[in-house]
Design a protein around this motif. Structure first.
Motif, PDB file in Angstrom:
ATOM      1  N   LEU A  31       2.547   1.395  -5.387  1.00 16.01           N
ATOM      2  CA  LEU A  31       1.398   1.683  -7.358  1.00 16.01           C
ATOM      3  C   LEU A  31      -0.263   1.066  -5.861  1.00 16.01           C
ATOM      4  O   LEU A  31      -0.420   1.099  -5.001  1.00 16.01           O
ATOM      5  CB  LEU A  31       1.358   0.221  -7.516  1.00 16.01           C
ATOM      6  N   ALA A  32      -0.862   2.647  -6.406  1.00 12.58           N
ATOM      7  CA  ALA A  32      -2.631   2.669  -5.654  1.00 12.58           C
ATOM      8  C   ALA A  32      -2.845   1.676  -6.134  1.00 12.58           C
ATOM      9  O   ALA A  32      -3.931   0.704  -5.701  1.00 12.58           O
ATOM     10  CB  ALA A  32      -3.103   2.951  -6.776  1.00 12.58           C
ATOM     11  N   GLU A  33      -2.681   0.449  -7.003  1.00  7.17           N
ATOM     12  CA  GLU A  33      -3.374  -0.952  -7.237  1.00  7.17           C
ATOM     13  C   GLU A  33      -3.354  -2.028  -6.250  1.00  7.17           C
ATOM     14  O   GLU A  33      -3.849  -3.402  -6.563  1.00  7.17           O
ATOM     15  CB  GLU A  33      -3.064  -1.562  -8.869  1.00  7.17           C
ATOM     16  N   HIS A  34      -2.079  -1.947  -5.506  1.00  5.11           N
ATOM     17  CA  HIS A  34      -1.370  -2.573  -4.668  1.00  5.11           C
ATOM     18  C   HIS A  34      -1.750  -3.031  -3.515  1.00  5.11           C
ATOM     19  O   HIS A  34      -1.892  -3.408  -2.036  1.00  5.11           O
ATOM     20  CB  HIS A  34      -0.353  -3.070  -4.275  1.00  5.11           C
ATOM     21  N   LEU A  35      -2.758  -1.574  -3.136  1.00  2.00           N
ATOM     22  CA  LEU A  35      -3.052  -1.215  -1.766  1.00  2.00           C
ATOM     23  C   LEU A  35      -4.793  -0.916  -1.519  1.00  2.00           C
ATOM     24  O   LEU A  35      -5.908  -1.146  -2.005  1.00  2.00           O
ATOM     25  CB  LEU A  35      -2.554   0.420  -1.545  1.00  2.00           C
ATOM     26  N   ASP A  36      -5.373  -1.665  -0.373  1.00  2.00           N
ATOM     27  CA  ASP A  36      -6.572  -1.428   0.098  1.00  2.00           C
ATOM     28  C   ASP A  36      -6.754   0.197   0.263  1.00  2.00           C
ATOM     29  O   ASP A  36      -6.648   0.456   1.367  1.00  2.00           O
ATOM     30  CB  ASP A  36      -6.930  -2.073   1.567  1.00  2.00           C
ATOM     31  N   ALA A  37      -8.239   0.422  -0.333  1.00  2.00           N
ATOM     32  CA  ALA A  37      -8.237   1.539   0.071  1.00  2.00           C
ATOM     33  C   ALA A  37      -8.785   2.148   1.485  1.00  2.00           C
ATOM     34  O   ALA A  37      -8.727   3.022   1.912  1.00  2.00           O
ATOM     35  CB  ALA A  37      -9.164   2.596  -1.506  1.00  2.00           C
ATOM     36  N   LYS A  38      -9.375   0.905   2.148  1.00  2.00           N
ATOM     37  CA  LYS A  38     -10.284   0.627   3.231  1.00  2.00           C
ATOM     38  C   LYS A  38      -8.926  -0.316   3.922  1.00  2.00           C
ATOM     39  O   LYS A  38      -9.749   0.392   5.363  1.00  2.00           O
ATOM     40  CB  LYS A  38     -11.452   1.199   2.764  1.00  2.00           C
ATOM     41  N   GLY A  39      -8.685  -0.091   3.737  1.00  2.00           N
ATOM     42  CA  GLY A  39      -8.055  -0.972   5.189  1.00  2.00           C
ATOM     43  C   GLY A  39      -6.711  -0.318   5.791  1.00  2.00           C
ATOM     44  O   GLY A  39      -6.575   0.430   5.309  1.00  2.00           O
ATOM     45  N   PRO A  40      -5.848  -1.448   6.528  1.00  2.00           N
ATOM     46  CA  PRO A  40      -4.521  -0.378   7.151  1.00  2.00           C
ATOM     47  C   PRO A  40      -3.667  -0.569   6.048  1.00  2.00           C
ATOM     48  O   PRO A  40      -3.181  -1.601   4.969  1.00  2.00           O
ATOM     49  CB  PRO A  40      -4.390  -1.292   7.801  1.00  2.00           C
ATOM     50  N   LEU A  41      -2.976   0.400   5.897  1.00  2.00           N
ATOM     51  CA  LEU A  41      -1.569   0.570   5.415  1.00  2.00           C
ATOM     52  C   LEU A  41      -0.829  -0.791   5.568  1.00  2.00           C
ATOM     53  O   LEU A  41      -0.270  -0.808   7.034  1.00  2.00           O
ATOM     54  CB  LEU A  41      -1.222   2.166   5.491  1.00  2.00           C
ATOM     55  N   PRO A  42       0.211  -1.067   4.721  1.00  2.00           N
ATOM     56  CA  PRO A  42       1.350  -1.896   5.164  1.00  2.00           C
ATOM     57  C   PRO A  42       2.080  -0.833   6.165  1.00  2.00           C
ATOM     58  O   PRO A  42       2.074  -0.045   6.354  1.00  2.00           O
ATOM     59  CB  PRO A  42       2.221  -2.160   3.630  1.00  2.00           C
ATOM     60  N   GLU A  43       2.596  -1.854   7.039  1.00  2.00           N
ATOM     61  CA  GLU A  43       3.102  -0.950   8.226  1.00  2.00           C
ATOM     62  C   GLU A  43       4.655  -0.741   8.060  1.00  2.00           C
ATOM     63  O   GLU A  43       5.408   0.412   8.432  1.00  2.00           O
ATOM     64  CB  GLU A  43       3.490  -2.491   9.361  1.00  2.00           C
ATOM     65  N   PRO A  44       5.214  -1.472   7.028  1.00  2.00           N
ATOM     66  CA  PRO A  44       6.622  -0.644   6.173  1.00  2.00           C
ATOM     67  C   PRO A  44       6.304   0.769   5.678  1.00  2.00           C
ATOM     68  O   PRO A  44       6.953   1.209   5.269  1.00  2.00           O
ATOM     69  CB  PRO A  44       7.162  -1.708   5.584  1.00  2.00           C
ATOM     70  N   LEU A  45       5.410   1.063   5.210  1.00  2.00           N
ATOM     71  CA  LEU A  45       4.485   2.311   5.023  1.00  2.00           C
ATOM     72  C   LEU A  45       4.867   2.888   5.353  1.00  2.00           C
ATOM     73  O   LEU A  45       5.101   4.044   5.407  1.00  2.00           O
ATOM     74  CB  LEU A  45       3.508   2.450   3.472  1.00  2.00           C
ATOM     75  N   VAL A  46       3.677   2.686   6.524  1.00  2.00           N
ATOM     76  CA  VAL A  46       3.877   3.974   8.043  1.00  2.00           C
ATOM     77  C   VAL A  46       4.723   3.998   8.353  1.00  2.00           C
ATOM     78  O   VAL A  46       4.986   5.587   8.714  1.00  2.00           O
ATOM     79  CB  VAL A  46       2.422   2.760   9.054  1.00  2.00           C
ATOM     80  N   ARG A  47       5.786   3.300   8.479  1.00  2.00           N
ATOM     81  CA  ARG A  47       7.324   3.841   8.843  1.00  2.00           C
ATOM     82  C   ARG A  47       8.173   4.536   7.917  1.00  2.00           C
ATOM     83  O   ARG A  47       8.274   5.559   8.493  1.00  2.00           O
ATOM     84  CB  ARG A  47       8.592   3.043   9.451  1.00  2.00           C
TER      85      ARG A  47
END
Length: 277
Positions: A31-47
């Motif tokens: 969900l786009a609205e659950h993410l910060d467009a400028k901050g770091p991505l959640p680590e599980p998503l990075v993995r």
């Protein structure tokens, strides 16, 4: 959308551990609205991205069905997030969500008339031009219809496809809700989307309250949406399917069972298609 296969699951923070431990998910949707467009991505998503799991960015607030053009700021945010995630596509709803700066708080249906269709199509074209990846449009569940529609839900989908280059995210749970609540012709909707324009499919749970069916994403997955998924696969063959769960998260074994039920419905539909051929 490139890379989407099999059965996926909507990524939610409470489900991150479950998703992290699954090797059988074809893709995830964030969900786009659950993410910060400028901050770091959640680590599980990075993995997940490092593992090569395809990600779709899913929005709920763009408001493509409104009279006003989509906000350039909202579109720019979606574009930035899609690039940072390495998303294979963006999906949004064929919905009316605001007017005059007032938010509805709901994904409301678009009035089905020619004027509204032309505005919708123009808004979709603006979104397509602003995004770096393909756009897929999702049908919504509704408890009401605008008065005197000029065409049915299948006609709305067909009209948008004729006027834009967008793909379709066909939500069979929403379709099931509309069939129950409004008498929507499910077969006509399933037949309105050519396979080459079908990006992927949603299934989700809901609950009956009185005479109405509510698409909650917080209750067990019923047979109705799975029957529609099977019918769709019998018509077009295998399609990528994503299970949504947004609340009342079940135990891991129950969630795994719903994923298996989704695979089973898809397999039955494909087998029907092969048998008919």
């Amino acid at each position: 959308m490139k890379g989407l296969t099999g059965v996926g699951l909507g990524w939610r923070r409470p489900l991150a551990h479950f998703i992290d431990g699954r090797s059988d998910l074809g893709f995830v949707e964030v969900l786009a609205e659950h993410l910060d467009a400028k901050g770091p991505l959640p680590e599980p998503l990075v993995r997940l991205r490092e593992r090569g799991v395809p990600v779709v960015l899913h929005g709920v607030s763009l408001g493509l069905g409104g009279a006003e053009p989509p906000s350039p700021e909202r579109l720019a945010r979606l574009a930035r997030l899609a690039e940072r995630l390495g998303a294979v596509g963006v999906s949004e709803h064929l919905a009316f969500v605001r007017a005059g700066g007032v938010e509805s708080g709901h994904l409301l249906p678009v009035s089905r008339d020619e004027a509204s269709l032309e505005i919708l199509a123009e808004n979709v074209r603006l979104a397509e031009a602003a995004l770096p990846v393909p756009l897929a449009l999702e049908n919504v569940a509704s408890l009401f219809e605008w008065p005197a529609p000029a065409f049915d839900e299948a006609g709305l989908l067909a009209g948008v496809l004729e006027r834009t280059g967008a793909l379709v995210l066909l939500d069979v749970a929403n379709l099931y809700a509309n069939a129950h609540n409004l008498g929507t012709d499910t077969r006509a909707v399933l037949e309105a989307v050519p396979r080459e324009r079908l990006a992927y499919v949603h299934v989700a749970g809901g609950v009956r309250e009185g005479a109405l069916y509510h698409d909650t994403h917080a209750h067990p997955l019923p047979e109705g949406p799975l029957d529609l998924l099977e019918a769709l696969a019998a018509r077009v063959g295998p399609v990528p399917v994503l299970l949504e769960r947004d609340d009342r998260y079940p135990p891991p074994e129950e969630l795994a069972g719903e994923l298996e039920a989704t695979r089973g419905a898809l397999a039955r539909g494909v087998a029907r298609r092969v048998g008919a051929a």
